[in-house]
Motif scaffolding. Structure first.
Motif, PDB file in Angstrom:
ATOM      1  N   GLY A 166       4.210 -45.394   8.211  1.00 62.86           N
ATOM      2  CA  GLY A 166       4.739 -44.361   7.319  1.00 62.86           C
ATOM      3  C   GLY A 166       5.168 -44.973   5.990  1.00 62.86           C
ATOM      4  O   GLY A 166       4.749 -46.072   5.617  1.00 62.86           O
ATOM      5  N   ILE A 167       6.027 -44.263   5.270  1.00 62.53           N
ATOM      6  CA  ILE A 167       6.538 -44.749   3.985  1.00 62.53           C
ATOM      7  C   ILE A 167       7.521 -45.883   4.288  1.00 62.53           C
ATOM      8  O   ILE A 167       8.547 -45.666   4.932  1.00 62.53           O
ATOM      9  CB  ILE A 167       7.233 -43.610   3.218  1.00 62.53           C
ATOM     10  N   TRP A 200       9.198 -41.956   7.318  1.00 69.16           N
ATOM     11  CA  TRP A 200       9.546 -43.254   6.723  1.00 69.16           C
ATOM     12  C   TRP A 200       9.876 -44.247   7.831  1.00 69.16           C
ATOM     13  O   TRP A 200      10.097 -43.877   8.986  1.00 69.16           O
ATOM     14  CB  TRP A 200      10.759 -43.066   5.796  1.00 69.16           C
ATOM     15  N   ILE A 201       9.941 -45.529   7.461  1.00 65.47           N
ATOM     16  CA  ILE A 201      10.409 -46.572   8.391  1.00 65.47           C
ATOM     17  C   ILE A 201      11.044 -47.692   7.569  1.00 65.47           C
ATOM     18  O   ILE A 201      10.546 -48.031   6.482  1.00 65.47           O
ATOM     19  CB  ILE A 201       9.256 -47.106   9.278  1.00 65.47           C
ATOM     20  N   TYR A 223      -0.476 -46.410  17.529  1.00 60.39           N
ATOM     21  CA  TYR A 223       0.932 -45.992  17.490  1.00 60.39           C
ATOM     22  C   TYR A 223       1.314 -45.564  16.076  1.00 60.39           C
ATOM     23  O   TYR A 223       0.858 -46.167  15.101  1.00 60.39           O
ATOM     24  CB  TYR A 223       1.862 -47.162  17.876  1.00 60.39           C
ATOM     25  N   ASN A 224       2.194 -44.566  15.989  1.00 61.97           N
ATOM     26  CA  ASN A 224       2.786 -44.222  14.695  1.00 61.97           C
ATOM     27  C   ASN A 224       3.972 -45.146  14.445  1.00 61.97           C
ATOM     28  O   ASN A 224       4.872 -45.232  15.279  1.00 61.97           O
ATOM     29  CB  ASN A 224       3.275 -42.775  14.694  1.00 61.97           C
ATOM     30  N   ALA A 225       3.963 -45.813  13.305  1.00 56.72           N
ATOM     31  CA  ALA A 225       5.086 -46.689  12.941  1.00 56.72           C
ATOM     32  C   ALA A 225       5.963 -45.928  11.944  1.00 56.72           C
ATOM     33  O   ALA A 225       5.861 -46.107  10.729  1.00 56.72           O
ATOM     34  CB  ALA A 225       4.568 -47.992  12.344  1.00 56.72           C
ATOM     35  N   VAL A 226       6.771 -45.037  12.499  1.00 53.09           N
ATOM     36  CA  VAL A 226       7.679 -44.210  11.693  1.00 53.09           C
ATOM     37  C   VAL A 226       9.009 -44.106  12.428  1.00 53.09           C
ATOM     38  O   VAL A 226       9.049 -44.234  13.656  1.00 53.09           O
ATOM     39  CB  VAL A 226       7.120 -42.779  11.475  1.00 53.09           C
ATOM     40  N   SER A 276       5.444 -37.913  14.632  1.00 55.18           N
ATOM     41  CA  SER A 276       6.252 -38.212  15.819  1.00 55.18           C
ATOM     42  C   SER A 276       6.302 -39.712  16.118  1.00 55.18           C
ATOM     43  O   SER A 276       5.285 -40.405  16.046  1.00 55.18           O
ATOM     44  CB  SER A 276       5.640 -37.489  17.022  1.00 55.18           C
ATOM     45  N   ALA A 277       7.496 -40.183  16.486  1.00 50.98           N
ATOM     46  CA  ALA A 277       7.682 -41.592  16.880  1.00 50.98           C
ATOM     47  C   ALA A 277       7.764 -41.720  18.408  1.00 50.98           C
ATOM     48  O   ALA A 277       8.101 -42.784  18.924  1.00 50.98           O
ATOM     49  CB  ALA A 277       8.953 -42.145  16.251  1.00 50.98           C
ATOM     50  N   ASP A 278       7.454 -40.629  19.131  1.00 49.58           N
ATOM     51  CA  ASP A 278       7.656 -40.627  20.589  1.00 49.58           C
ATOM     52  C   ASP A 278       6.950 -41.777  21.307  1.00 49.58           C
ATOM     53  O   ASP A 278       7.493 -42.366  22.235  1.00 49.58           O
ATOM     54  CB  ASP A 278       7.201 -39.290  21.202  1.00 49.58           C
ATOM     55  N   ARG A 279       5.741 -42.087  20.861  1.00 51.45           N
ATOM     56  CA  ARG A 279       4.985 -43.084  21.615  1.00 51.45           C
ATOM     57  C   ARG A 279       5.637 -44.476  21.547  1.00 51.45           C
ATOM     58  O   ARG A 279       5.717 -45.173  22.558  1.00 51.45           O
ATOM     59  CB  ARG A 279       3.527 -43.146  21.140  1.00 51.45           C
TER      60      ARG A 279
END
Length: 303
Positions: A166-167, A200-201, A223-226, A276-279
């Motif tokens: 993410g940002i 964001w992260i 994976y989403n890195a947020v 989503s950051a669930d994963r």
């Protein structure tokens, strides 16, 4: 136990911090770059566009973290710039994949960057790793091809984890720097409608995520890195102004004005991505900065 990490794109915002954190965690770090002598780390030379790489690079590594790619936020997206954005990601990833396919190495895991740009503008819909990529969207197309190149490493039997980033928040670079500058000049305002979501992260959380994925064999796939708390652009701007102790003075910065100044690149700040950051949470990752305000305060405390 040998713990050698090779980073591509290691001189950028993420790579610089990641290398420091890896050293602190007891790893040895080497960078793959076009000008290896300019770094304080061991360096190997490569030229992705020419398809040239030092043969000792991949055989050095126990782990490879692939961050190489020219910044999407430097300069307007001319056709030439777009070609560079795509080819700088594809050429490097393909070159690493080609080199690893030769065998004769002991790489245990390949961690590759991608971006949440793959989802395009999703309004306020929550998206996750199963959401199909956007069509007719430049960044989404770039990310798809980039991930495709990383998948070819996985097909060679190497554990591969791909992070859709993410940002990234850091006072050293990226989107936060110009946003904070505007707010500090007392000219802060939400961008566009202000309703678009920003996923964001914090830079340190992102680096810790990479390190955990490298260390734990269960990390595999996309994976989403947020952070788990995306905010609207309006909330983001308001929180940033609070942390910087500045008022928000302007009404919204109109969309047409941003498009005029930034061209197509304005979609970085205008596209709404509620990711989503669930994963990563299910993988057991614990964010140090899950909420925006403490994340921003970590940079601008007492500023």
């Amino acid at each position: 136990m040998s713990r050698k990490v090779l980073i591509t794109g290691g001189t950028g915002l993420i790579g610089t911090r990641l290398a420091e954190m890896l050293i602190d965690a007891g790893y040895e770090v080497a960078l793959l770059s076009r000008h290896p002598s300019t770094s304080r780390y061991r360096g190997f030379r490569w030229d992705p566009q020419a398809g040239v790489i030092d043969e000792a690079a991949v055989t050095y590594a126990d782990y490879i973290i692939n961050l190489a790619g020219s910044s999407v936020s430097d300069g307007k997206w001319t056709n030439e710039r777009k070609r560079e954005i795509l080819s700088s990601r594809l050429a490097g990833t393909k070159l690493i994949a080609r080199e690893m396919a030769k065998g004769h190495h002991h790489v245990q895991a390949f961690i590759s960057a991608s971006a949440i740009g793959i989802y395009g503008d999703q309004d306020d819909r929550v998206v996750n790793e199963q959401t199909p990529p956007a069509s007719n969207d430049f960044l989404a197309e770039v990310c798809q091809q980039w991930e495709g190149a990383a998948h070819s490493v996985a097909e060679g039997g190497i554990r591969t984890a791909i992070f859709r980033i993410g940002i990234v928040l850091s006072p050293e670079g990226g989107a936060l720097v110009p946003l904070a500058r505007v707010v500090k000049m007392m000219a802060g305002a939400p961008l566009g409608s202000g309703r678009q979501y920003m996923s964001w992260i914090h830079l340190d959380d992102l680096c810790r995520l990479f390190i955990q994925a490298l260390e734990e064999p269960t990390w595999e796939g996309t994976y989403n890195a947020v952070s788990p708390a995306p905010v609207t652009n309006q909330e983001f701007t308001k929180t940033l102004a609070e942390v910087l102790h500045r008022p928000l003075v302007l009404p919204k910065v109109p969309e047409f004005g941003l498009k005029l100044v930034m061209g197509e690149m304005s979609e970085i700040v205008l596209a709404s991505q509620r990711v989503s950051a669930d994963r990563v949470l299910h993988q057991g990752f614990k964010f140090e900065y899950p909420e925006l305000k403490p994340a921003l305060e970590s940079f601008y405390n007492e500023d």
